[in-house]
Design a protein around this motif. Structure first.
Motif, PDB file in Angstrom:
ATOM      1  N   ALA A   1      -1.026  11.735   6.630  1.00  0.00           N
ATOM      2  CA  ALA A   1      -0.049  11.882   5.353  1.00  0.00           C
ATOM      3  C   ALA A   1      -0.618  11.828   4.236  1.00  0.00           C
ATOM      4  CB  ALA A   1       1.072  10.340   4.990  1.00  0.00           C
TER       5      ALA A   1
ATOM      6  N   ASP B   1       1.327  -1.384   0.079  1.00  0.00           N
ATOM      7  CA  ASP B   1      -0.228   0.395   0.126  1.00  0.00           C
ATOM      8  C   ASP B   1       1.072   0.753  -0.121  1.00  0.00           C
ATOM      9  OD1 ASP B   1      -2.523  -1.487  -0.337  1.00  0.00           O
ATOM     10  OD2 ASP B   1      -2.227  -1.442   2.309  1.00  0.00           O
ATOM     11  N   TYR B   2       1.254   1.397   0.546  1.00  0.00           N
ATOM     12  CA  TYR B   2       2.988   2.776   0.241  1.00  0.00           C
ATOM     13  C   TYR B   2       3.577   2.744  -0.616  1.00  0.00           C
ATOM     14  CZ  TYR B   2       7.278  -0.029   0.217  1.00  0.00           C
ATOM     15  OH  TYR B   2       8.390  -0.724  -0.520  1.00  0.00           O
TER      16      TYR B   2
ATOM     17  N   PHE C   1       0.419  -1.720   8.479  1.00  0.00           N
ATOM     18  CA  PHE C   1       1.517  -2.497   8.423  1.00  0.00           C
ATOM     19  C   PHE C   1       2.729  -2.218   6.748  1.00  0.00           C
ATOM     20  CE2 PHE C   1       1.384  -4.661  12.364  1.00  0.00           C
ATOM     21  CZ  PHE C   1       2.197  -4.877  12.677  1.00  0.00           C
ATOM     22  N   SER C   2       1.569  -2.144   5.374  1.00  0.00           N
ATOM     23  CA  SER C   2       2.237  -2.798   4.483  1.00  0.00           C
ATOM     24  C   SER C   2       2.261  -0.931   4.150  1.00  0.00           C
ATOM     25  CB  SER C   2       1.058  -3.584   3.550  1.00  0.00           C
ATOM     26  OG  SER C   2       0.301  -3.158   2.465  1.00  0.00           O
ATOM     27  N   SER C   3       1.103   0.090   4.807  1.00  0.00           N
ATOM     28  CA  SER C   3       0.795   1.591   3.771  1.00  0.00           C
ATOM     29  C   SER C   3       2.074   2.736   4.531  1.00  0.00           C
ATOM     30  CB  SER C   3      -0.668   2.052   4.688  1.00  0.00           C
ATOM     31  OG  SER C   3      -0.887   1.778   5.830  1.00  0.00           O
ATOM     32  N   LEU C   4       3.314   1.827   5.288  1.00  0.00           N
ATOM     33  CA  LEU C   4       3.844   3.001   5.703  1.00  0.00           C
ATOM     34  C   LEU C   4       5.374   2.344   5.350  1.00  0.00           C
ATOM     35  CD1 LEU C   4       2.901   4.131   9.448  1.00  0.00           C
ATOM     36  CD2 LEU C   4       1.985   5.576   6.941  1.00  0.00           C
ATOM     37  N   ASN C   5       5.874   2.596   4.442  1.00  0.00           N
ATOM     38  CA  ASN C   5       7.047   2.386   4.086  1.00  0.00           C
ATOM     39  C   ASN C   5       8.550   1.606   5.512  1.00  0.00           C
ATOM     40  OD1 ASN C   5       9.708   1.792   2.847  1.00  0.00           O
ATOM     41  ND2 ASN C   5       9.765   3.545   1.207  1.00  0.00           N
ATOM     42  N   PRO C   6       8.644   0.642   5.235  1.00  0.00           N
ATOM     43  CA  PRO C   6       8.925   0.834   6.827  1.00  0.00           C
ATOM     44  C   PRO C   6      10.978   0.652   6.892  1.00  0.00           C
ATOM     45  CG  PRO C   6       8.786  -1.806   4.922  1.00  0.00           C
ATOM     46  CD  PRO C   6       8.505  -0.006   4.335  1.00  0.00           C
ATOM     47  N   SER C   7      11.436   1.488   6.112  1.00  0.00           N
ATOM     48  CA  SER C   7      13.123   1.769   6.513  1.00  0.00           C
ATOM     49  C   SER C   7      12.605   2.887   5.835  1.00  0.00           C
ATOM     50  CB  SER C   7      13.511   0.975   4.344  1.00  0.00           C
ATOM     51  OG  SER C   7      13.142   1.219   3.159  1.00  0.00           O
ATOM     52  N   LYS C   8      11.985   3.827   6.196  1.00  0.00           N
ATOM     53  CA  LYS C   8      12.015   5.040   6.277  1.00  0.00           C
ATOM     54  C   LYS C   8      11.346   5.663   7.658  1.00  0.00           C
ATOM     55  CE  LYS C   8      13.000   6.421   1.759  1.00  0.00           C
ATOM     56  NZ  LYS C   8      14.642   5.797   1.564  1.00  0.00           N
TER      57      LYS C   8
ATOM     58  N   PHE D   1      -5.030   3.331   4.218  1.00  0.00           N
ATOM     59  CA  PHE D   1      -5.430   1.935   4.032  1.00  0.00           C
ATOM     60  C   PHE D   1      -5.657   1.183   5.473  1.00  0.00           C
ATOM     61  CE2 PHE D   1      -2.747   3.482   0.610  1.00  0.00           C
ATOM     62  CZ  PHE D   1      -2.933   2.826  -0.796  1.00  0.00           C
ATOM     63  N   GLN D   2      -6.328   0.076   5.312  1.00  0.00           N
ATOM     64  CA  GLN D   2      -6.480  -0.552   5.963  1.00  0.00           C
ATOM     65  C   GLN D   2      -4.803  -1.450   7.011  1.00  0.00           C
ATOM     66  OE1 GLN D   2      -8.929  -4.727   5.585  1.00  0.00           O
ATOM     67  NE2 GLN D   2      -8.764  -5.195   7.569  1.00  0.00           N
ATOM     68  N   ASP D   3      -4.574  -2.051   6.378  1.00  0.00           N
ATOM     69  CA  ASP D   3      -3.379  -2.760   6.968  1.00  0.00           C
ATOM     70  C   ASP D   3      -2.027  -1.673   6.654  1.00  0.00           C
ATOM     71  OD1 ASP D   3      -0.923  -3.857   7.797  1.00  0.00           O
ATOM     72  OD2 ASP D   3      -1.017  -5.388   6.125  1.00  0.00           O
TER      73      ASP D   3
ATOM     74  N   GLU E   1       7.198  13.429   1.921  1.00  0.00           N
ATOM     75  CA  GLU E   1       7.680  13.006   1.370  1.00  0.00           C
ATOM     76  C   GLU E   1       6.842  13.708   0.119  1.00  0.00           C
ATOM     77  OE1 GLU E   1       9.995  12.382  -0.428  1.00  0.00           O
ATOM     78  OE2 GLU E   1       9.653  10.524  -2.068  1.00  0.00           O
ATOM     79  N   PRO E   2       5.392  14.070   0.588  1.00  0.00           N
ATOM     80  CA  PRO E   2       4.279  14.505  -0.342  1.00  0.00           C
ATOM     81  C   PRO E   2       4.660  16.298  -0.441  1.00  0.00           C
ATOM     82  CG  PRO E   2       2.820  14.144   1.856  1.00  0.00           C
ATOM     83  CD  PRO E   2       4.648  13.427   1.945  1.00  0.00           C
TER      84      PRO E   2
ATOM     85  N   TRP F   1       9.967  11.536   7.930  1.00  0.00           N
ATOM     86  CA  TRP F   1      10.204  11.275   6.029  1.00  0.00           C
ATOM     87  C   TRP F   1       9.036  10.831   5.423  1.00  0.00           C
ATOM     88  CZ3 TRP F   1      10.311   8.795   1.771  1.00  0.00           C
ATOM     89  CH2 TRP F   1      10.900   9.172   0.680  1.00  0.00           C
TER      90      TRP F   1
END
Lengths: 273, 268, 237
Positions: free
Chosen positions: C144, B163-164, C80-87, C76-78, C95-96, C91
């Motif tokens: 965000a 999603d990101y 975990f998946s909606s935020l970039n894990p390495s940033k 989004f629902q999840d 970005e926007p 940051w």
């Protein structure tokens, strides 16, 4: 004698330094044929408590103190081998995700029979007959056809019924259900709850029902345990907990459940705009 | 009592790799003797206080030659990984992220290259280009592109569904920026461990090719070449083979432990 | 009443083997300014495809989607998946703004202000997503989505993965931000009770079609379609 009695159970995770105490001095008892719910948020220790009964903890998780008495025998002292004899025969378990808890490469009929093959001396024909009976019991249609199907050919609700059939085929005295309706749609969820209730009444199977969903617990259970951060906060009948909660945490939890009582929006009630 | 498991692979890998790095860096600035100087008197001198690792059939100091040779081997391996890995990562990133017919064409081409044994393909390139240090680098790089492309493509395929990435698109981030600023850092654990494996294969391939005489050419010292020259004297002067062999072993072992350790760390 | 989005007779289908499978059939609705419109349905009813179609991630076969605002953002629902894990969180929030070519100093200020608005501390802004709880991560997602000044947000099951107490906090936060900033929100959920608490109007979707749409109170008091009745039956009061 209670069907299941847990005394001063303590459970630790050893993958951190210092070890994390996940379950802290939990004690409760459960009568035969009772449906006991454990409700709590993530990190409450509800799942670990349930898994410890069957010795299904992960490598780094360990019971550090306490007793788990099933019909008077302390399961906490059982070896893995002794536990295997109990698991799937006297105590069965169903899980949240029926897709991953069924083997994708075996026909579901065989998976329902598995418990019989391991724990009884029935012949092949008898096993199949009982499996088919069990599939009817969980209200599946065309059982002969379903018997030979694979998990991915069935819907989520059907898979959960298969799981229940596989768990109950050996006529266990205790069924542990870990969030079995969480992954299902509301309408299917309703059906599965009705089914569990029916089986409980008919076979007098005790059900230890773990859930984060207070609504589901309320509809199904006789008694409820509320857990938070590894401790039992409050224990009582469904009426006691839901009508007259004593503890602050229980009240907070109940108040947080979205209901149709009061809306967060200041909208004009029922008026068309 | 169970404890949190230490990542011994990573620790040991870093240790060995660092040791070898220091060894070859030292070789750039200082060697006990001139690595190419022949000394008739010291022919086949056994390891001792004068020549720590002994001397070869021309009386050249083996320690000095091993120091230089490790440098050459390392240079070839690193250049191969940078060149082949770089191109492979680019190919994998574009095909994985965009998909479509470009993906189909490039990946089928990849499969063709991949289906030949590495060393055989490198030999064909050398046959065309002729031997020498830089041609070895070129040949090995081409051979290494597919494995890097494959790993990177797989990572990008998985990441682009997150999603990101959708979120970044909605915010008006360009495709290129999404690929290299947003997604790429998340693929680093697998890409780095792939680089370590690639480095290893390059060390072994360079040694193998030089051993066959089609790799690094004299007067450049190379570990593989030293092994090849010493085989005639294996029984009478085993030190000629043991020390270069040991260096190849340590280089390969160090970086393979490093890649295991990195993978384990990334998998957590 | 001003509209932020109009969806007119939209159909979407996927290729499945040789045939095409219709996932959205003749969908028409509008999202009005300053409202939270609920979209409820069970898994596979097409509600996620609908949100993708609105955002342009999915091509429509027929129909028209008209935006009356700048581009909508999504939650989004999840988490975990909606935020970039390495940033780091800051940051991610910057970005926007970088895309809008806002100078660095101004970006930092905006991030701090937005963080405060959604209830994130300066210290939490410096962390990586994995170092935050589910509720905190969802706050980051909300920040965000809003930081570019979007007026229309699509929220796909934003509270479904959260514990009830956290769920309530996030719902309250969203309602609060909606009122304060005058947002329009398309709120997707499978949970009718959550929908009841959040939304002004509700659409019920089934098998790629809109079964009915009504004002919230009307829908819960007098559901028209038999499917809505069935959904309401399975619902604890």
């Amino acid at each position: 004698m209670s069907l299941l009695e847990i005394r001063h159970l303590q459970l630790k995770f050893y993958d951190t330094q210092p070890p994390l105490e996940v379950v802290k001095d939990v004690s409760f008892a459960m009568k035969e044929g009772e449906i006991l719910g454990i409700v709590g948020e993530s990190g409450s220790g509800k799942t670990q408590t349930a898994l410890s009964v069957l010795g299904l903890l992960k490598k780094h998780e360990e019971i550090s103190a306490g007793e788990i008495l099933f019909e008077g025998k302390n399961l906490a002292e059982f070896s893995q081998k002794e536990l295997e004899a109990v698991r799937g025969k006297d105590i069965s378990m169903i899980f949240q995700e029926p897709m991953t808890s069924l083997n994708p490469v075996l026909p579901v009929g065989q998976q329902v029979e598995e418990g019989l093959r391991l724990h009884t001396s029935y012949t092949k024909e008898e096993c199949k007959k009982r499996a088919l009976d069990m599939l009817r019991e969980v209200e599946l249609a065309e059982v002969e056809n379903i018997y030979n199907r694979y998990p991915h050919q069935l819907s989520g609700g059907m898979r959960q019924r298969i799981m229940i059939a596989a768990a109950l085929v050996t006529e266990p005295k205790l069924l542990i259900a870990d969030e079995p309706t969480t992954a299902l749609d509301v309408t299917i969820q309703s059906q599965i709850l009705k089914l569990l209730k029916k089986i409980n009444e008919k076979h007098h199977t005790g059900i230890l029902f773990i859930s984060h969903d207070l609504g589901v617990i309320r509809r199904l259970c006789d008694r409820v345990i509320v857990m938070n951060q590894g401790k039992i906060v409050e224990m009582g009948t469904v009426e006691e907990i839901f009508q007259k909660p004593q503890q602050e945490y229980t009240k907070k939890l109940l108040a947080a459940v979205p209901t149709r009582g009061e809306s967060l929006r200041r909208r004009k009630g029922g008026e068309t705009q | 009592m169970k404890k949190k498991q230490k990542n011994y692979n990573l620790i040991l890998g870093i240790f060995i790799a660092l040791f070898m790095l220091l060894f070859l860096l030292a070789g750039l600035f200082y060697t006990p003797y001139d690595p190419d100087a022949m000394n008739g008197a010291a022919k086949f001198a056994a390891p001792g206080t004068e020549h720590l690792f002994g001397c070869d059939h021309f009386g050249r100091d083996i320690l000095s030659r091993v120091m230089k040779g490790t440098g050459t081997t390392f240079f070839v391996a690193v250049s191969t990984v940078v060149l082949g890995g770089g191109i492979g990562i680019l190919v994998g990133a574009f095909t994985g992220y965009f998909g479509g017919w470009v993906d189909e064409v490039l990946m089928r081409f990849n499969d063709v290259v991949f289906s030949f044994p590495h060393i055989l393909l490198a030999l064909v390139f050398i046959g065309v280009l002729g031997p020498g240090k830089y041609n070895v680098i070129l040949a090995l790089s081409v051979v290494f592109i597919p494995s890097f492309a494959r790993i990177t493509r797989g990572e990008f395929l998985a990441q682009k569904e997150m999603d990101y990435v959708k979120s970044a698109r909605l915010m008006g981030v360009s495709h290129l920026r999404i690929m290299f600023v947003h997604i790429f850092p998340n693929t680093l654990p697998s890409v780095l461990s792939m680089a370590a494996i690639g480095f290893n294969n390059a060390v072994l391939a360079e040694a193998g090719m030089s051993y066959l005489g089609i790799g690094v050419q004299p007067p450049d010292a190379s570990l593989g070449r030293m092994l090849s020259e010493s085989q005639t004297y294996l029984m009478s002067a085993p030190w000629c083979a043991i020390f270069p062999g040991l260096c190849i072993l340590l280089l390969a072992l160090g970086f393979s432990l490093l890649s295991d350790g990195l993978l384990k760390k990334g998998g957590k | 009443m001003k509209k932020v989005l109009e969806v007119k007779q939209v159909s979407v289908s996927y290729k499945e083997g040789k045939s095409r499978k219709e996932v959205l059939k003749d969908i028409s609705f509008e999202v009005r300014e300053n409202e939270i419109l609920g979209l409820v349905g069970e898994s596979g009813c097409g509600k996620s495809t609908l949100s993708k179609a609105i955002l342009g991630f999915v091509k429509t076969d027929e129909g028209e989607i008209v935006h009356h605002t700048e581009r909508p953002q999504m939650i989004f629902q999840d988490p975990f998946s909606s935020l970039n894990p390495s940033k780091r969180v800051e940051w991610i929030l910057e970005e926007p703004l970088r895309m809008q070519k806002i100078p660095k100093e101004r970006r930092k200020q905006k991030v701090l202000a937005m963080g405060e608005k959604v209830g994130l501390t300066t210290e939490q802004l410096r962390r990586y997503p994995r170092e935050l709880s589910g509720g905190q991560r969802q706050r980051v997602s909300i920040a965000a989505a809003l930081i570019q000044g979007a007026k229309f947000i699509i929220a796909d099951e934003p509270v479904s993965a959260l514990d009830v107490t956290i769920q309530k906090q996030i719902m309250e936060l969203m309602v609060h931000l909606q009122e304060e900033m005058g947002l329009s929100i398309l709120f997707i959920s499978h949970d009718l009770n959550v929908i009841y608490q959040m939304c002004d109007r509700v659409m019920v979707m089934k098998d790629g079609k809109i079964e009915e749409q009504q004002d919230t109170e009307d829908l819960f008091a007098h559901p028209k379609s038999s499917y809505t009745k069935l959904l309401l039956e399975g619902l604890p009061q």
